[in-house]
Design a protein around this motif. Structure first.
Motif, PDB file in Angstrom:
ATOM      1  N   UNK A  95       0.937  -1.199  -0.091  1.00  0.00           N
ATOM      2  CA  UNK A  95      -0.084   0.002   0.124  1.00  0.00           C
ATOM      3  C   UNK A  95       0.966   1.116   0.064  1.00  0.00           C
ATOM      4  N   UNK A  96       1.837   1.240   0.894  1.00  0.00           N
ATOM      5  CA  UNK A  96       2.822   2.521   0.728  1.00  0.00           C
ATOM      6  C   UNK A  96       3.715   2.460  -0.560  1.00  0.00           C
ATOM      7  N   UNK A  97       4.057   1.423  -1.025  1.00  0.00           N
ATOM      8  CA  UNK A  97       4.771   1.778  -2.613  1.00  0.00           C
ATOM      9  C   UNK A  97       3.844   2.257  -3.349  1.00  0.00           C
ATOM     10  N   UNK A  98       2.459   1.917  -3.515  1.00  0.00           N
ATOM     11  CA  UNK A  98       1.581   2.284  -4.566  1.00  0.00           C
ATOM     12  C   UNK A  98       1.026   3.780  -4.200  1.00  0.00           C
TER      13      UNK A  98
ATOM     14  N   UNK B 159       4.164   9.505  16.142  1.00  0.00           N
ATOM     15  CA  UNK B 159       4.194   8.227  15.788  1.00  0.00           C
ATOM     16  C   UNK B 159       2.756   7.533  15.249  1.00  0.00           C
ATOM     17  N   UNK B 160       1.738   8.170  15.467  1.00  0.00           N
ATOM     18  CA  UNK B 160       0.441   7.750  15.014  1.00  0.00           C
ATOM     19  C   UNK B 160       0.325   8.017  13.437  1.00  0.00           C
TER      20      UNK B 160
ATOM     21  N   UNK C 101       0.622   6.587   7.759  1.00  0.00           N
ATOM     22  CA  UNK C 101       1.287   6.897   6.385  1.00  0.00           C
ATOM     23  C   UNK C 101       1.822   5.354   5.730  1.00  0.00           C
ATOM     24  N   UNK C 102       2.608   4.614   6.835  1.00  0.00           N
ATOM     25  CA  UNK C 102       3.108   3.466   6.555  1.00  0.00           C
ATOM     26  C   UNK C 102       2.114   2.251   6.332  1.00  0.00           C
ATOM     27  N   UNK C 103       0.636   2.460   6.769  1.00  0.00           N
ATOM     28  CA  UNK C 103      -0.001   1.586   6.665  1.00  0.00           C
ATOM     29  C   UNK C 103       0.150   0.439   7.674  1.00  0.00           C
ATOM     30  N   UNK C 104       0.667   0.674   9.042  1.00  0.00           N
ATOM     31  CA  UNK C 104       0.976  -0.301   9.917  1.00  0.00           C
ATOM     32  C   UNK C 104      -0.108  -0.601  11.146  1.00  0.00           C
ATOM     33  N   UNK C 105      -1.206  -0.101  10.897  1.00  0.00           N
ATOM     34  CA  UNK C 105      -2.269  -0.263  11.797  1.00  0.00           C
ATOM     35  C   UNK C 105      -2.498  -1.529  11.996  1.00  0.00           C
TER      36      UNK C 105
ATOM     37  N   UNK D 176       4.956  14.472   3.338  1.00  0.00           N
ATOM     38  CA  UNK D 176       4.178  15.400   4.020  1.00  0.00           C
ATOM     39  C   UNK D 176       2.749  15.683   3.428  1.00  0.00           C
ATOM     40  N   UNK D 177       2.635  15.150   2.054  1.00  0.00           N
ATOM     41  CA  UNK D 177       1.247  15.416   1.362  1.00  0.00           C
ATOM     42  C   UNK D 177       0.669  14.024   1.712  1.00  0.00           C
ATOM     43  N   UNK D 178       1.037  12.981   2.273  1.00  0.00           N
ATOM     44  CA  UNK D 178       0.694  11.923   2.717  1.00  0.00           C
ATOM     45  C   UNK D 178       0.042  11.990   3.999  1.00  0.00           C
ATOM     46  N   UNK D 179       0.597  13.055   4.741  1.00  0.00           N
ATOM     47  CA  UNK D 179      -0.090  13.104   5.913  1.00  0.00           C
ATOM     48  C   UNK D 179       1.045  12.950   7.186  1.00  0.00           C
ATOM     49  N   UNK D 180       2.392  12.566   6.713  1.00  0.00           N
ATOM     50  CA  UNK D 180       3.277  12.524   7.623  1.00  0.00           C
ATOM     51  C   UNK D 180       4.226  13.959   7.843  1.00  0.00           C
TER      52      UNK D 180
END
Length: 377
Positions: free
Chosen positions: A12-15, A53-54, A59-63, A291-295
């Motif tokens: 997901x992060x790669x895409x 961290x959240x 952004x890394x889809x680690x939920x 940043x544009x992805x929310x990090x």
């Protein structure tokens, strides 16, 4: 085929990253190494707390990933074995300034999951000496392929945490493309323009899929020992005024990618493959993209929280350097030069003589190692 939570997260992060890079420039060739970035950021994530961290987790889809450190430890050890089979180097480094006072506990906690990926350096005290030292070690780690990754602007005495990804890969196919069949051909850059390429050609049995609603063919070309495969997403032709990839890029999501490349959606088919020899290089500053992805907190000294690593306030990720080079050529293992091998019956044609998207997948862990698009020789 079940994919675990970390493979899904990394895909997901790669895409997400790929789509951001595509949006930034509609016609550029792109190559980047998503697994390098997710691994380095997962190490940085380990140092953070609270909202910082959240955001990284989102952004890394680690939920849904139960044990992030252990997950990456496994992937890293699997992927590092590839360098004995291939001209593949993947450098993922987090350089942390000593003056921040990272705790021994934190440093020790990174050693197993992220072996040799955290390095304490002296940006503040010995800026130039540190820069040269890092360049020297990065050059050695990439077999001398990448010199002076850090230019003079990339570090200063204010640098706190520097993230560096450097990767290169030279293909080595399971079935080599016969040299005698390489010919100069026109490659369509758009509806009206062409440029010459060295076109490789091979007839053999490969996995082929088809996305009907988009008129896109998907081919899997295995590299040596099937450790890695190149997946190529090729629109039937250039339908609109763009490079022909616009529709495909819009439809590409983590879900659709997994669906399209699912083995059940692909079939072994006799294919006459035409693929250009090419090389691509990428050099990106990933900060605005993340940043544009929310990090955002991790770059903002009034919001960032690195308290898992050190007591110092206002610690930020100062810079992210991402450099990748890929060379796609005819080299490979078994040659198919047997008399009469060219008489394949009922074959499909896969002719990559116009822009396409590609990715290199590590077949054991299903992680995307490199991803990109080829628009122009």
């Amino acid at each position: 085929m079940t994919m675990d939570a970390l493979q899904l997260a990394n895909t997901a992060f790669a895409v997400d990253m790929f789509k951001k890079l595509c949006d930034k420039d509609k016609t550029a060739n792109i190559i980047f190494a998503p697994l390098c970035t997710s691994t380095s950021l997962a190490l940085a994530y380990k140092a953070t707390k609270g909202d910082t961290a959240d955001q990284m987790k989102q952004v890394l889809h680690l939920q849904d990933v139960k044990d992030v450190s252990f997950g990456f430890q496994t992937v890293t050890s699997d992927v590092s074995k590839l360098s004995s089979f291939f001209a593949l180097k993947m450098v993922k480094r987090l350089f942390v300034d000593k003056s921040l006072g990272p705790t021994t506990d934190f440093v020790n906690s990174t050693k197993r999951p992220f072996p040799s990926e955290l390095e304490l350096v002296e940006f503040k005290e010995k800026t130039e000496e540190t820069r040269q030292k890092i360049n020297k070690s990065l050059s050695e780690l990439t077999d001398g392929k990448m010199e002076n990754i850090l230019n003079e602007d990339s570090v200063s005495d204010q640098t706190q945490i520097l993230l560096v990804n450097a990767a290169y890969f030279v293909t080595n196919w399971m079935k080599k493309f016969p040299e005698a069949e390489i010919k100069e051909c026109p490659f369509k850059i758009n509806k009206t323009e062409t440029k010459p390429v060295q076109m490789m050609n091979l007839e053999a049995t490969f996995c082929l899929g088809y996305v009907k609603e988009l008129n896109v063919a998907i081919l899997e070309l295995p590299c040596l020992n099937k450790h890695i495969s190149m997946l190529i997403l090729l629109p039937k032709d250039i339908e609109d005024e763009t490079t022909g990839l616009e529709q495909l890029e819009k439809a590409l999501t983590p879900e659709t990618l997994l669906q399209w490349t699912n083995p059940s959606m692909m079939a072994n088919t006799k294919v006459n493959v035409f693929l250009p020899k090419f090389s691509v290089e990428g050099d990106y500053d990933l900060k605005p993209l993340l940043e544009s992805l929310g990090m955002t907190n991790v770059f903002n000294e009034s919001a960032s929280d690195f308290s898992e690593m050190c007591e110092t306030k206002g610690v930020v990720l100062s810079k992210i350097i991402h450099k990748v080079s890929l060379e796609v050529n005819e080299q490979g293992g078994e040659s198919l030069e047997v008399p009469g091998y060219r008489i394949l019956q009922h074959k499909d044609e896969f002719k990559a003589d116009h822009p396409f998207i590609f990715l290199f997948r590590h077949n054991k862990t299903r992680n995307v190692i490199l991803s990109g698009r080829f628009c122009s020789p």
